[in-house]
Write an enzyme that holds these catalytic residues in place. Structure first.
Site, PDB file in Angstrom:
ATOM      1  N   GLY A  12       0.199  -5.476   0.323  1.00  0.00           N
ATOM      2  CA  GLY A  12      -0.616  -5.204  -0.019  1.00  0.00           C
ATOM      3  C   GLY A  12      -0.155  -5.824  -1.697  1.00  0.00           C
ATOM      4  N   GLU A  62      -0.451  -8.820  -1.314  1.00  0.00           N
ATOM      5  CA  GLU A  62      -2.462  -9.911  -1.280  1.00  0.00           C
ATOM      6  C   GLU A  62      -3.291  -9.137  -2.313  1.00  0.00           C
ATOM      7  OE1 GLU A  62      -2.088  -6.367   2.007  1.00  0.00           O
ATOM      8  OE2 GLU A  62      -3.388  -7.797   3.066  1.00  0.00           O
ATOM      9  N   ALA A  97       1.309  -1.417   0.288  1.00  0.00           N
ATOM     10  CA  ALA A  97      -0.082   0.262   0.266  1.00  0.00           C
ATOM     11  C   ALA A  97       0.372   1.148  -0.676  1.00  0.00           C
ATOM     12  CB  ALA A  97      -0.543  -0.099   1.712  1.00  0.00           C
ATOM     13  N   GLU A 122       4.093  -5.129   6.428  1.00  0.00           N
ATOM     14  CA  GLU A 122       3.465  -4.507   7.706  1.00  0.00           C
ATOM     15  C   GLU A 122       3.345  -4.351   9.197  1.00  0.00           C
ATOM     16  OE1 GLU A 122       2.439  -6.501   4.991  1.00  0.00           O
ATOM     17  OE2 GLU A 122       0.848  -6.098   4.043  1.00  0.00           O
TER      18      GLU A 122
HETATM   19  C1  3H9 Z   1       0.055  -1.723   3.473  1.00  0.00           C
HETATM   20  O1  3H9 Z   1       0.823  -2.869   2.469  1.00  0.00           O
HETATM   21  C2  3H9 Z   1      -0.979  -2.766   3.881  1.00  0.00           C
HETATM   22  C3  3H9 Z   1      -1.765  -3.143   3.326  1.00  0.00           C
HETATM   23  O2  3H9 Z   1      -1.822  -4.625   4.014  1.00  0.00           O
HETATM   24  C4  3H9 Z   1      -3.465  -3.272   3.678  1.00  0.00           C
HETATM   25  C5  3H9 Z   1      -3.945  -1.892   2.964  1.00  0.00           C
HETATM   26  C6  3H9 Z   1      -5.341  -1.881   3.474  1.00  0.00           C
HETATM   27  N1  3H9 Z   1       4.569   4.107   0.300  1.00  0.00           N
HETATM   28  O3  3H9 Z   1      13.726   2.175   0.479  1.00  0.00           O
HETATM   29  P1  3H9 Z   1      13.394   3.051  -0.668  1.00  0.00           P
HETATM   30  C7  3H9 Z   1       9.166   5.509  -0.905  1.00  0.00           C
HETATM   31  S1  3H9 Z   1       1.490  -1.663   4.533  1.00  0.00           S
HETATM   32  C8  3H9 Z   1       4.956   5.048  -0.687  1.00  0.00           C
HETATM   33  O4  3H9 Z   1      14.880   4.061  -0.924  1.00  0.00           O
HETATM   34  P2  3H9 Z   1      15.067   0.419  -1.984  1.00  0.00           P
HETATM   35  C9  3H9 Z   1      10.650   5.414  -0.053  1.00  0.00           C
HETATM   36  O5  3H9 Z   1       9.980   6.857   0.752  1.00  0.00           O
HETATM   37  C10 3H9 Z   1       2.983  -1.612   2.950  1.00  0.00           C
HETATM   38  N2  3H9 Z   1       6.828   5.391  -0.007  1.00  0.00           N
HETATM   39  O6  3H9 Z   1      14.259   1.974  -1.909  1.00  0.00           O
HETATM   40  C11 3H9 Z   1      11.404   6.292  -1.207  1.00  0.00           C
HETATM   41  O7  3H9 Z   1      10.643   7.690  -0.839  1.00  0.00           O
HETATM   42  P3  3H9 Z   1      12.197   8.615  -1.126  1.00  0.00           P
HETATM   43  C12 3H9 Z   1       3.179  -2.604   3.708  1.00  0.00           C
HETATM   44  C13 3H9 Z   1       7.485   4.557  -0.446  1.00  0.00           C
HETATM   45  O8  3H9 Z   1      15.034  -0.170  -3.390  1.00  0.00           O
HETATM   46  C14 3H9 Z   1      11.499   5.724  -2.090  1.00  0.00           C
HETATM   47  O9  3H9 Z   1      10.291   4.890  -2.539  1.00  0.00           O
HETATM   48  N3  3H9 Z   1       4.771  -2.638   2.641  1.00  0.00           N
HETATM   49  C15 3H9 Z   1       6.775   3.128  -0.079  1.00  0.00           C
HETATM   50  O10 3H9 Z   1      16.017   0.236  -0.782  1.00  0.00           O
HETATM   51  C16 3H9 Z   1      12.494   3.850  -2.194  1.00  0.00           C
HETATM   52  O11 3H9 Z   1      12.062   3.872  -1.345  1.00  0.00           O
HETATM   53  C17 3H9 Z   1       5.938  -2.087   2.563  1.00  0.00           C
HETATM   54  O12 3H9 Z   1       6.560  -1.730   3.965  1.00  0.00           O
HETATM   55  C18 3H9 Z   1       5.587   2.384  -0.491  1.00  0.00           C
HETATM   56  N4  3H9 Z   1       4.953   1.380   0.107  1.00  0.00           N
HETATM   57  O13 3H9 Z   1      13.681  -0.532  -0.861  1.00  0.00           O
HETATM   58  C19 3H9 Z   1       7.403  -1.960   1.859  1.00  0.00           C
HETATM   59  N5  3H9 Z   1       7.910   2.124  -0.141  1.00  0.00           N
HETATM   60  O14 3H9 Z   1      13.554   8.324  -2.759  1.00  0.00           O
HETATM   61  C20 3H9 Z   1       8.145  -0.668   2.615  1.00  0.00           C
HETATM   62  C21 3H9 Z   1       8.811   2.676  -0.862  1.00  0.00           C
HETATM   63  O15 3H9 Z   1      11.417   9.927  -1.302  1.00  0.00           O
HETATM   64  N6  3H9 Z   1       9.240  -0.662   1.259  1.00  0.00           N
HETATM   65  N7  3H9 Z   1       8.396   4.186  -0.737  1.00  0.00           N
HETATM   66  O16 3H9 Z   1      12.732   8.589   0.427  1.00  0.00           O
HETATM   67  C22 3H9 Z   1      10.057  -0.874   1.495  1.00  0.00           C
HETATM   68  O17 3H9 Z   1      10.492  -1.618   2.461  1.00  0.00           O
HETATM   69  C23 3H9 Z   1      11.151  -0.583   0.620  1.00  0.00           C
HETATM   70  O18 3H9 Z   1      11.220   0.858  -0.187  1.00  0.00           O
HETATM   71  C24 3H9 Z   1      11.346  -1.400  -0.394  1.00  0.00           C
HETATM   72  C25 3H9 Z   1      12.627  -1.006  -1.636  1.00  0.00           C
HETATM   73  C26 3H9 Z   1      12.087  -2.753   0.294  1.00  0.00           C
HETATM   74  C27 3H9 Z   1      10.339  -1.752  -1.400  1.00  0.00           C
END
Ligand code: 3H9
Length: 695
Positions: free
Chosen positions: A99, A102, A60, A122
């Site tokens: 998500g 999901e 998400a 999450e």
């Molecule tokens: C969910 O899914 C809830 C659902 O179950 C239910 C809903 C009803 N959203 O980390 P990076 C941005 S909860 C918005 O440096 P990497 C991040 O801020 C979600 N922005 O890259 C950064 O921005 P900036 C569950 C996001 O390659 C840029 O993207 N998922 C999100 O080192 C690059 O990110 C997670 O918790 C996001 N979801 O790592 C995954 N994710 O450049 C969270 C990233 O402006 N994300 N951004 O600073 C991660 O773990 C890592 O970002 C990922 C990539 C491994 C994906």
């Protein structure tokens, strides 16, 4: 957004929302429209969901959390996918997280590239997989695996996910064509059993015992952190609810409970704060956009003690060639042995292959001659904290190293400008302050001096990233931002002991707050002599002679209690006694020591301090608000650029409980006005402690 493209009888829904293909509003709308369009299109017989760029879907859009929900929710989108009359295949490369996974579990088939990763992270941002993830995962894999993945947030590689039943196929390459091949194989096959809502939860024997064991493990590991327990409760609902719909309803209730909690807000703040540290700026205006880093392939490390060896391990693991310098062969050999043993430990834990270890060791060049640093791109000096010694080393390095080489000090407290003054290249001098052990601790405090150039800063920030650290840029000042704010917290703890608490009582309050260790236990671990040595240096610089009974430094009151322990040889865990006594020198079992209580009482008697009872609330306020006030002072002085930088220092450098966000975030939740008023009250009570002058 979601691009729609038809190839033969197959419609591709390609998520195109860089950088991580989060499920923002436009993507959710795109899915609903795409599924409807494909179902109406007579030429289309199957639908493939893929991600554009380097990943499938990372979850998400966390930036939308806390704002009013717009457009279709994720469960609604998922249900449109699941009820599609034409089969839907999720083709996964990069990450399918949260998500994203999901969406894949709502799809009828799941195929992934071998190097893809899936998971439900999450919990790490304080919530649970709230789009049916907790109900659907235990329908494809076993209940214990579902509980583990959801409550830990761990990502798993595609082959492991295949083994668990989360994926149907794993392929080496050509994901789109493999998806098309699969599509032609499944066209026309019944979908009833592929819709996970129709499947029973995987049977589990003696669920009550399995659940209790998982709960005990989670409670032990994540004291005070509520999301992991709610994650387990949601999976339990999948097992015990009378229907899929009832389980989903319970998941929704638990999800909303968490979403509204302060812990989720704090954890999501921490997620963005860590990333915000990369957006640095110097007082000159130079910043992360305007300055290009220099390439760094070879580094020199001076000093093969715990710190230098630790830095070397980090650099070797990142594939850099490391020239390690020590004065004497026996210290050098000891450092090399330490490096080897850490890398061997990583092999034992399966974190490093034996081949990678061999490669790392082959990149290590131990030497007793500083002349061997002639051609390296960057040097990190990690000798003990002595300004004269450091200046001497930098003067030598300046002559030995090529003109472009960047010279860094791992100092934890000394002025970078003074160190740089020993060279003819102050623009290429900076601090790189690692935390012990450097190969475990993810914080790197990069320090700029007055003359440090934007290119130098860009290079050390980039190097930090390469080393796997989170780099925070700070300006030079006494002890920099992390230790400067921490020292105020620590000194208040010592005052509290002088005033009436005992070390173990203060530590208990701090660990109840969520700190991994109390400040006195930490002091014992680092060695109380270090503080004594640093204070002696500072006193020397101020032209004063520090004794074990000194009460004022630079006009500011300070507690000499820890120095009393040093005086009695109680310098910490390494000798088996400090604030606590230990089972043996370097032992881990700490117990309160009546001798320490006596030292405290004698000290108070000698100084005429009337001891009184101190409440846990006062312990938290005095320690935390001292750090917060100093944090604001760092912002005022300009040595810290933003509150997030200070919080990241505490989260990654000191294990501040992530679900509290960091001291600055914590203060914002208590209410800055409330914190300010308390600080003013402390200022009145303790006029001789400069920390309480409100920033
Ligand atoms: C969910 O899914 C809830 C659902 O179950 C239910 C809903 C009803 N959203 O980390 P990076 C941005 S909860 C918005 O440096 P990497 C991040 O801020 C979600 N922005 O890259 C950064 O921005 P900036 C569950 C996001 O390659 C840029 O993207 N998922 C999100 O080192 C690059 O990110 C997670 O918790 C996001 N979801 O790592 C995954 N994710 O450049 C969270 C990233 O402006 N994300 N951004 O600073 C991660 O773990 C890592 O970002 C990922 C990539 C491994 C994906």
């Amino acid at each position: 957004m979601v691009d729609y493209k038809v190839v033969g009888s197959v419609a591709f829904l390609e998520v195109n929302n860089p950088p991580v293909n989060a499920l923002s509003l436009s993507v959710r709308v795109g899915f609903v429209e795409g599924i409807e369009r494909a179902n109406k299109d007579k030429a289309v017989k199957a639908i493939i969901i893929i991600g554009s760029g380097s990943t499938f879907i990372s979850g998400a859009d966390i930036k939308e959390f806390g704002k009013p929900m717009r457009g279709p929710g994720l469960v609604e989108v998922g249900e449109r996918i699941e009820t599609s009359e034409k089969p839907v295949i999720a083709g996964i490369h990069g990450n399918a997280l949260g998500g994203g996974l999901e969406i894949a579990l709502f799809s009828h088939y799941r195929i992934a590239l071998k190097n893809a990763r899936v998971g439900f992270p999450e919990v790490l941002i304080g919530i649970l997989p709230g789009a049916a993830g907790t109900q659907r995962l235990p329908r494809v894999t076993t209940v214990p695996v579902a509980m583990d993945l959801i409550a830990s947030g761990r990502h798993v590689a595609a082959p492991e996910a295949l083994k668990y039943g989360i994926l149907d196929w794993v392929v080496e390459k050509d994901l789109p064509s493999e998806c098309i091949k699969l599509a032609y194989n499944i066209i026309g096959k019944p979908l009833h059993d592929r819709r996970l809502r129709n499947r029973p939860v995987t049977p589990v024997e003696n669920f009550a015992a399995v659940y209790d064991a998982a709960l005990a493990k989670v409670t032990r590991r994540s004291k005070g952190f509520i999301a992991p327990v709610k994650c387990l409760q949601a999976v339990k609902a999948a097992v015990t609810a009378e229907s899929y719909a009832a389980g989903l309803k319970e998941e929704g209730r638990l999800f909303m409970d968490l979403m509204k909690s302060g812990q989720a807000r704090a954890l999501q703040y921490a997620f963005f704060a860590e990333r915000a540290t990369a957006r640095w700026q110097l007082p000159t205006g130079e910043n992360y956009k305007t300055c290009k880093p220099l390439p760094i392939k070879t580094i020199g490390v001076i000093g093969a003690g715990t710190m230098g060896s630790g830095i070397a391990v980090t650099a070797l693991r990142a594939g850099l060639s490391v020239t390690l310098v020590e004065q004497e062969r026996k210290f050098l050999d000891r450092g090399v042995a330490m490096i080897k043993s850490v890398l061997e430990g990583s092999v034992r834990l399966n974190k490093l292959s034996p081949k990678a270890m061999q490669k790392s060791m082959s990149l290590l060049k131990p030497t007793v001659s500083m002349d061997d640093l002639r051609d390296v791109d960057l040097v990190i000096e990690a000798v003990f904290e002595n300004l004269d010694l450091k200046k001497q080393i930098f003067g030598k390095l300046d002559k030995i190293c090529k003109a472009e080489t960047i010279l860094c000090s791992n100092t934890s407290s000394l002025d970078i400008d003074k160190i740089a003054s020993a060279t003819e290249r102050p623009g290429r001098v900076a601090g790189m302050h690692f935390f012990v052990p450097a190969y475990v601790m993810r914080l790197l405090e990069n320090v700029y001096g007055k003359a440090t150039s934007g290119t130098t800063v860009a290079t050390i920030m980039q190097l930090g990233k390469k080393l796997g650290q989170v780099s925070v840029l700070v300006g030079t000042c006494n002890s920099f931002v992390a230790n400067r704010t921490m020292s105020k917290y620590g000194s208040q703890a010592t005052f509290l002991v002088e005033e009436g608490s005992l070390p173990q009582e203060v530590d208990q309050v701090l660990t109840d707050f969520g700190m991994p260790m109390g400040t006195f236990a930490v002091g014992d671990l680092s060695g109380l002599d270090i503080g004594w040595n640093i204070r002696t240096e500072i006193a020397k610089a101020q032209g004063m002679n520090l004794t074990f009974a000194t009460r004022y430094m630079g006009g500011d009151q300070y507690s000499s209690l820890s120095d009393r322990l040093v005086q009695k040889g109680r310098i910490g865990r390494k000798v088996g006694k400090g604030w606590y006594k230990y089972d043996k020198p370097n032992g881990k079992v700490a117990t309160p020591d009546p001798e320490v209580t006596q030292i405290v009482l004698d000290h108070c008697k000698e100084l005429g301090i009337q001891r009184h009872k101190i409440s846990p609330q006062e312990v938290v306020e005095r320690t935390m608000y001292a750090a917060v006030n100093e944090g604001f002072r760092c912002l005022e002085d300009g040595v810290a650029a933003k509150p997030e930088d200070i919080d990241v220092c505490w989260l990654l450098g000191f294990g501040f409980p992530r679900y509290q966000g960091g001291p600055m975030f914590y203060a914002s939740q208590v209410g800055l006005r409330n914190v300010y008023d308390k600080i003013c009250q402390f200022h009145e009570r303790f006029p001789n402690q400069s920390i309480w002058m409100p920033s």
